[in-house]
Scaffold this motif. Structure first.
Motif, PDB file in Angstrom:
ATOM      1  N   LEU A  44      38.074  40.788  46.160  1.00 51.94           N
ATOM      2  CA  LEU A  44      39.013  39.874  45.518  1.00 51.94           C
ATOM      3  C   LEU A  44      40.273  40.481  44.945  1.00 51.94           C
ATOM      4  O   LEU A  44      41.328  39.642  44.797  1.00 51.94           O
ATOM      5  CB  LEU A  44      38.253  39.098  44.592  1.00 51.94           C
ATOM      6  CG  LEU A  44      36.966  38.413  44.965  1.00 51.94           C
ATOM      7  CD1 LEU A  44      36.239  37.749  43.733  1.00 51.94           C
ATOM      8  CD2 LEU A  44      37.299  37.302  46.089  1.00 51.94           C
ATOM      9  N   PHE A  45      40.526  41.678  44.749  1.00 55.08           N
ATOM     10  CA  PHE A  45      41.591  41.911  44.041  1.00 55.08           C
ATOM     11  C   PHE A  45      42.535  42.959  44.944  1.00 55.08           C
ATOM     12  O   PHE A  45      42.170  43.363  46.023  1.00 55.08           O
ATOM     13  CB  PHE A  45      41.075  43.164  43.025  1.00 55.08           C
ATOM     14  CG  PHE A  45      40.437  42.720  41.623  1.00 55.08           C
ATOM     15  CD1 PHE A  45      41.228  42.542  40.544  1.00 55.08           C
ATOM     16  CD2 PHE A  45      39.352  42.325  41.547  1.00 55.08           C
ATOM     17  CE1 PHE A  45      40.685  42.077  39.393  1.00 55.08           C
ATOM     18  CE2 PHE A  45      38.652  41.613  40.642  1.00 55.08           C
ATOM     19  CZ  PHE A  45      39.366  41.534  39.380  1.00 55.08           C
ATOM     20  N   THR A  46      43.679  42.971  44.438  1.00 52.57           N
ATOM     21  CA  THR A  46      44.880  43.914  45.134  1.00 52.57           C
ATOM     22  C   THR A  46      44.523  45.307  45.056  1.00 52.57           C
ATOM     23  O   THR A  46      43.633  45.687  44.134  1.00 52.57           O
ATOM     24  CB  THR A  46      46.228  43.588  44.536  1.00 52.57           C
ATOM     25  OG1 THR A  46      46.276  44.128  43.245  1.00 52.57           O
ATOM     26  CG2 THR A  46      46.545  42.233  44.878  1.00 52.57           C
ATOM     27  N   PRO A  47      44.979  46.241  45.713  1.00 53.87           N
ATOM     28  CA  PRO A  47      44.562  47.880  45.609  1.00 53.87           C
ATOM     29  C   PRO A  47      44.961  48.326  44.178  1.00 53.87           C
ATOM     30  O   PRO A  47      44.182  49.155  43.543  1.00 53.87           O
ATOM     31  CB  PRO A  47      45.288  48.343  46.694  1.00 53.87           C
ATOM     32  CG  PRO A  47      45.635  47.675  47.551  1.00 53.87           C
ATOM     33  CD  PRO A  47      45.727  46.170  47.089  1.00 53.87           C
ATOM     34  N   ASP A  48      46.088  47.721  43.523  1.00 48.69           N
ATOM     35  CA  ASP A  48      46.358  47.957  42.232  1.00 48.69           C
ATOM     36  C   ASP A  48      45.746  46.888  41.227  1.00 48.69           C
ATOM     37  O   ASP A  48      46.304  47.163  39.999  1.00 48.69           O
ATOM     38  CB  ASP A  48      47.851  48.124  42.038  1.00 48.69           C
ATOM     39  CG  ASP A  48      48.581  46.800  42.022  1.00 48.69           C
ATOM     40  OD1 ASP A  48      47.981  45.848  42.971  1.00 48.69           O
ATOM     41  OD2 ASP A  48      49.693  46.845  41.608  1.00 48.69           O
ATOM     42  N   GLY A  49      44.756  46.124  41.331  1.00 45.29           N
ATOM     43  CA  GLY A  49      44.399  45.257  40.785  1.00 45.29           C
ATOM     44  C   GLY A  49      43.814  45.822  39.355  1.00 45.29           C
ATOM     45  O   GLY A  49      43.012  46.780  39.433  1.00 45.29           O
ATOM     46  N   ASP A  62      41.054  49.469  36.001  1.00 47.80           N
ATOM     47  CA  ASP A  62      41.112  49.469  37.391  1.00 47.80           C
ATOM     48  C   ASP A  62      39.940  48.750  37.970  1.00 47.80           C
ATOM     49  O   ASP A  62      38.833  48.688  37.337  1.00 47.80           O
ATOM     50  CB  ASP A  62      41.663  50.433  38.205  1.00 47.80           C
ATOM     51  CG  ASP A  62      40.328  51.639  38.350  1.00 47.80           C
ATOM     52  OD1 ASP A  62      39.221  51.270  38.507  1.00 47.80           O
ATOM     53  OD2 ASP A  62      40.670  52.987  37.846  1.00 47.80           O
ATOM     54  N   VAL A  63      40.015  48.219  38.928  1.00 47.54           N
ATOM     55  CA  VAL A  63      38.763  47.239  39.519  1.00 47.54           C
ATOM     56  C   VAL A  63      37.456  47.948  39.617  1.00 47.54           C
ATOM     57  O   VAL A  63      36.250  47.604  39.348  1.00 47.54           O
ATOM     58  CB  VAL A  63      39.292  46.378  40.959  1.00 47.54           C
ATOM     59  CG1 VAL A  63      39.350  47.338  41.972  1.00 47.54           C
ATOM     60  CG2 VAL A  63      38.197  45.428  41.141  1.00 47.54           C
ATOM     61  N   ASP A  64      37.634  49.319  40.178  1.00 44.83           N
ATOM     62  CA  ASP A  64      36.386  50.196  40.247  1.00 44.83           C
ATOM     63  C   ASP A  64      35.760  50.256  38.938  1.00 44.83           C
ATOM     64  O   ASP A  64      34.633  50.256  39.145  1.00 44.83           O
ATOM     65  CB  ASP A  64      36.607  51.253  41.257  1.00 44.83           C
ATOM     66  CG  ASP A  64      37.144  51.135  42.604  1.00 44.83           C
ATOM     67  OD1 ASP A  64      36.610  50.084  42.974  1.00 44.83           O
ATOM     68  OD2 ASP A  64      37.852  51.813  43.126  1.00 44.83           O
ATOM     69  N   GLY A  65      36.607  50.725  38.187  1.00 44.32           N
ATOM     70  CA  GLY A  65      35.998  51.163  36.894  1.00 44.32           C
ATOM     71  C   GLY A  65      35.408  49.773  35.996  1.00 44.32           C
ATOM     72  O   GLY A  65      34.201  49.815  35.487  1.00 44.32           O
ATOM     73  N   VAL A 150      42.993  40.438  35.823  1.00 43.18           N
ATOM     74  CA  VAL A 150      42.114  38.972  35.010  1.00 43.18           C
ATOM     75  C   VAL A 150      42.387  39.671  33.659  1.00 43.18           C
ATOM     76  O   VAL A 150      41.955  40.841  33.416  1.00 43.18           O
ATOM     77  CB  VAL A 150      40.791  39.404  35.704  1.00 43.18           C
ATOM     78  CG1 VAL A 150      40.082  38.459  35.115  1.00 43.18           C
ATOM     79  CG2 VAL A 150      40.913  39.025  37.295  1.00 43.18           C
ATOM     80  N   VAL A 151      42.616  38.647  32.803  1.00 44.86           N
ATOM     81  CA  VAL A 151      42.619  38.907  31.409  1.00 44.86           C
ATOM     82  C   VAL A 151      41.567  37.773  30.841  1.00 44.86           C
ATOM     83  O   VAL A 151      41.589  36.510  30.821  1.00 44.86           O
ATOM     84  CB  VAL A 151      43.778  38.689  30.583  1.00 44.86           C
ATOM     85  CG1 VAL A 151      43.705  39.014  29.156  1.00 44.86           C
ATOM     86  CG2 VAL A 151      44.770  39.986  31.434  1.00 44.86           C
ATOM     87  N   VAL A 152      40.430  38.213  29.969  1.00 39.07           N
ATOM     88  CA  VAL A 152      39.647  37.401  29.372  1.00 39.07           C
ATOM     89  C   VAL A 152      40.003  37.366  27.915  1.00 39.07           C
ATOM     90  O   VAL A 152      40.106  38.372  27.269  1.00 39.07           O
ATOM     91  CB  VAL A 152      38.039  37.867  29.691  1.00 39.07           C
ATOM     92  CG1 VAL A 152      37.093  36.969  28.831  1.00 39.07           C
ATOM     93  CG2 VAL A 152      37.870  38.088  31.179  1.00 39.07           C
ATOM     94  N   GLU A 153      40.054  36.051  27.404  1.00 38.74           N
ATOM     95  CA  GLU A 153      40.189  35.797  25.964  1.00 38.74           C
ATOM     96  C   GLU A 153      39.053  35.264  25.725  1.00 38.74           C
ATOM     97  O   GLU A 153      39.084  33.821  25.453  1.00 38.74           O
ATOM     98  CB  GLU A 153      41.569  35.191  25.970  1.00 38.74           C
ATOM     99  CG  GLU A 153      41.755  34.764  24.423  1.00 38.74           C
ATOM    100  CD  GLU A 153      43.078  33.719  23.964  1.00 38.74           C
ATOM    101  OE1 GLU A 153      42.998  33.522  22.885  1.00 38.74           O
ATOM    102  OE2 GLU A 153      43.716  33.545  25.028  1.00 38.74           O
TER     103      GLU A 153
END
Length: 162
Positions: A44-49, A62-65, A150-153
């Motif tokens: 769902l993410f861009t490579p630099d997401g 990053d998305v993998d971590g 994606v930022v969660v608050e």
């Protein structure tokens, strides 16, 4: 004066189609997290997401971590259900082409059930409930809309009673 009505209708239709695609992406995000489908989450993410869950006691990265951290952390729960509501979509401009970026603000409620508490059947109530607001940054790619951020608050949580 020339008739601009057909052009206006095409622009409006394109905006509606983009809104539907953005809505589908946000829904796919919730389903991937709830189902623990970390391959789908990554796609769902861009490579630099990047994602930031620090306000909920998590990590930013990053998305993998982040996907690895989510897999470990959410493994504590046998049931997860993200309800993402009150979506506010704003399209932006990137490199002079209208509509290449979007920002989505959305509220969420997230009931979860702890694993191994004797309430594994579908009748058990959630043990843990939290809520807050998401901020999604999206980018239109050759493969369609993708999450760049994606930022969660987290605004509140109800913990299990002893």
């Amino acid at each position: 004066m020339p008739n601009t009505r057909p052009m206006t209708q095409r622009v409006e239709l394109a905006t509606v189609m983009d809104r539907l695609a953005v809505d589908e992406l946000v829904t796919a995000y919730a389903v991937a997290v709830d189902d623990g489908d970390w391959a789908a989450y990554r796609e769902l993410f861009t490579p630099d997401g990047r994602a930031d869950y620090r306000s909920a006691g998590g990590i930013e990265g990053d998305v993998d971590g982040v996907a690895a951290w989510l897999a470990e952390s959410l493994g504590l729960f046998s049931m997860r259900q993200h309800l993402i509501v009150n979506r506010r979509v704003r399209f932006g401009v990137l490199e002079q082409d209208a509509g290449d970026t979007a920002r989505v603000g959305a509220d969420y409620v997230n009931p979860m059930r702890l694993a191994g508490q004797g309430n594994e059947d579908h009748g058990g109530a959630p043990d843990f409930v939290c809520g807050g607001r998401y901020s999604f940054g999206l980018l239109r790619t050759h493969d369609g809309w993708r999450l760049r951020e994606v930022v969660v608050e987290e605004k509140w949580r109800r913990l299990p009673t002893p």
